[in-house]
Structures are given as C-alpha cells and as structure tokens.
Scaffold this active site. Sequence first.
Site, PDB file in Angstrom:
ATOM      1  N   GLU A 195       0.955  -1.320   0.201  1.00  0.00           N
ATOM      2  CA  GLU A 195      -0.154  -0.010  -0.024  1.00  0.00           C
ATOM      3  C   GLU A 195       0.806   1.187  -0.047  1.00  0.00           C
ATOM      4  O   GLU A 195       0.552   2.177  -0.677  1.00  0.00           O
ATOM      5  CB  GLU A 195      -0.921   0.001   1.270  1.00  0.00           C
ATOM      6  N   GLU A 224       1.456   6.733  -6.901  1.00  0.00           N
ATOM      7  CA  GLU A 224       0.352   7.703  -7.139  1.00  0.00           C
ATOM      8  C   GLU A 224       0.827   9.128  -7.045  1.00  0.00           C
ATOM      9  O   GLU A 224       0.443   9.602  -7.921  1.00  0.00           O
ATOM     10  CB  GLU A 224      -0.795   7.316  -6.395  1.00  0.00           C
TER      11      GLU A 224
HETATM   12  N1  LIG Z   1      -3.437  11.668 -14.873  1.00  0.00           N
HETATM   13  C1  LIG Z   1      -4.418  10.643 -14.838  1.00  0.00           C
HETATM   14  N2  LIG Z   1      -4.595  10.154 -16.370  1.00  0.00           N
HETATM   15  C2  LIG Z   1      -5.416   9.386 -16.415  1.00  0.00           C
HETATM   16  N3  LIG Z   1      -6.090   8.378 -15.288  1.00  0.00           N
HETATM   17  C3  LIG Z   1      -5.793   8.888 -14.155  1.00  0.00           C
HETATM   18  C4  LIG Z   1      -5.066   9.980 -13.847  1.00  0.00           C
HETATM   19  N4  LIG Z   1      -4.800  10.046 -12.484  1.00  0.00           N
HETATM   20  C5  LIG Z   1      -5.746   9.077 -11.920  1.00  0.00           C
HETATM   21  N5  LIG Z   1      -6.247   8.516 -13.196  1.00  0.00           N
HETATM   22  C6  LIG Z   1      -7.467   7.258 -12.816  1.00  0.00           C
HETATM   23  O1  LIG Z   1      -8.318   7.818 -12.174  1.00  0.00           O
HETATM   24  C7  LIG Z   1      -8.988   7.001 -11.015  1.00  0.00           C
HETATM   25  C8  LIG Z   1      -8.765   7.339  -9.758  1.00  0.00           C
HETATM   26  O2  LIG Z   1      -7.313   7.774  -9.292  1.00  0.00           O
HETATM   27  P1  LIG Z   1      -6.825   8.442  -8.126  1.00  0.00           P
HETATM   28  O3  LIG Z   1      -5.542   8.966  -8.420  1.00  0.00           O
HETATM   29  O4  LIG Z   1      -7.693   9.314  -7.525  1.00  0.00           O
HETATM   30  O5  LIG Z   1      -6.645   7.168  -7.251  1.00  0.00           O
HETATM   31  P2  LIG Z   1      -7.486   6.126  -6.391  1.00  0.00           P
HETATM   32  O6  LIG Z   1      -7.708   5.056  -7.203  1.00  0.00           O
HETATM   33  O7  LIG Z   1      -8.938   7.048  -5.922  1.00  0.00           O
HETATM   34  O8  LIG Z   1      -6.724   5.865  -5.203  1.00  0.00           O
HETATM   35  P3  LIG Z   1      -6.314   6.338  -3.846  1.00  0.00           P
HETATM   36  O9  LIG Z   1      -7.943   6.621  -2.884  1.00  0.00           O
HETATM   37  O10 LIG Z   1      -5.677   5.586  -3.158  1.00  0.00           O
HETATM   38  O11 LIG Z   1      -5.892   7.976  -4.129  1.00  0.00           O
HETATM   39  C9  LIG Z   1      -7.888   5.663 -11.189  1.00  0.00           C
HETATM   40  O12 LIG Z   1      -8.513   4.775 -12.267  1.00  0.00           O
HETATM   41  C10 LIG Z   1      -6.768   6.180 -12.057  1.00  0.00           C
HETATM   42  O13 LIG Z   1      -6.199   5.106 -12.811  1.00  0.00           O
END
Ligand SMILES: Nc1ncnc2c1ncn2[C@@H]1O[C@H](COP(=O)(O)OP(=O)(O)OP(=O)(O)O)[C@@H](O)[C@H]1O
Length: 130
Positions: free
Chosen positions: A73, A80
């Site tokens: 994690e 991220e």
């Molecule tokens: N720059 C980006 N370009 C394309 N897709 C993105 C981008 N950033 C995030 N995503 C996509 O958006 C979704 C949410 O991403 P986010 O970064 O919010 O993480 P998360 O999965 O919510 O995890 P966490 O809650 O731990 O932050 C995921 O499917 C991720 O692949």
Amino acid sequence: MDLKDPQISEWKRFYRSFCFAWSGIIHTFKTERNFQIHVFISIVTLIVGYFVHFTKFEWIVILFLIGGMLALELINTALEHVVDLITSEFKPLAKAAKDAAAGAVFVYAILSVIIGIIILSNHISFELFK
Ligand SMILES: Nc1ncnc2c1ncn2[C@@H]1O[C@H](COP(=O)(O)OP(=O)(O)OP(=O)(O)O)[C@@H](O)[C@H]1O
C-alpha cells in the site's frame, strides 16, 4: 539535508533514513484512507490471533501478510504521488500505471483474506467442536 554528506557518520545516516521512512508511513497513514483501513484490519487480526491462540507458524504467515499488505500500500501510494507529480492531465499511461499498482494491492488483499479465512476457520471449528 544531504544524506551523502561525508561529514555525517554512517549511524547518523542510517538514523536519518529511518526517520524519513517513518515520516513516510505517518504521512501515508494521515492522508490515505485505504492505508488506514489496512492498519485497522491488521490490528483486529492481531487481537483475534491473540485470543484464538495462533500457532507460531500461523503468526509468521499473518505477520508476512500484514507486513506485505502495508508495504504494498505504501508503494502504491508512492507510485500515485509520482504519477500525479508527472502529470495532472488525463493520460492513458498514467491510468495504466495507477491501475496496475492498485491491481497489485487488490491481488495481495484477496489472497490475504483467503489465507486469513483458512487460518481462522481452523481455530473457529476447533473452538466449536472441542
Ligand atoms: N493523470 C491521470 N490520467 C488518467 N487517469 C488517471 C490519472 N490520475 C488518476 N487516474 C485514474 O483515475 C482513477 C482514480 O485515481 P486516483 O488517483 O484518485 O486514485 P484512487 O484509485 O482513487 O486511489 P486513492 O484513493 O488511494 O488515492 C483511477 O482509475 C486512475 O487510474
């Protein structure tokens, strides 16, 4: 602060690295809901293990699972952050990278739950039928 500074002793460098690592864990705990959930589940598992008397081997397996889950994690969170640092635009590669890392956590979590159930069911059936 330069970790490569030759004036700094090896032990001081080691201590500083430890402090950086610890602050990474604390920062992740404060900011990532998933990490908080994993820590909570880990604590519950340790308490349950204490009361149902896990064997030495079961403790080793459980500690490996907990350590691996938390470490994974942390790596997922690091990835991220790096992706967010590189781009704030929607990029298919950014999505692929984040989703693959999330997939790694998911695979480990599912297997941990299955192994946890196998270990616990052993104890619960023993308690019920003794
Ligand atoms: N720059 C980006 N370009 C394309 N897709 C993105 C981008 N950033 C995030 N995503 C996509 O958006 C979704 C949410 O991403 P986010 O970064 O919010 O993480 P998360 O999965 O919510 O995890 P966490 O809650 O731990 O932050 C995921 O499917 C991720 O692949």
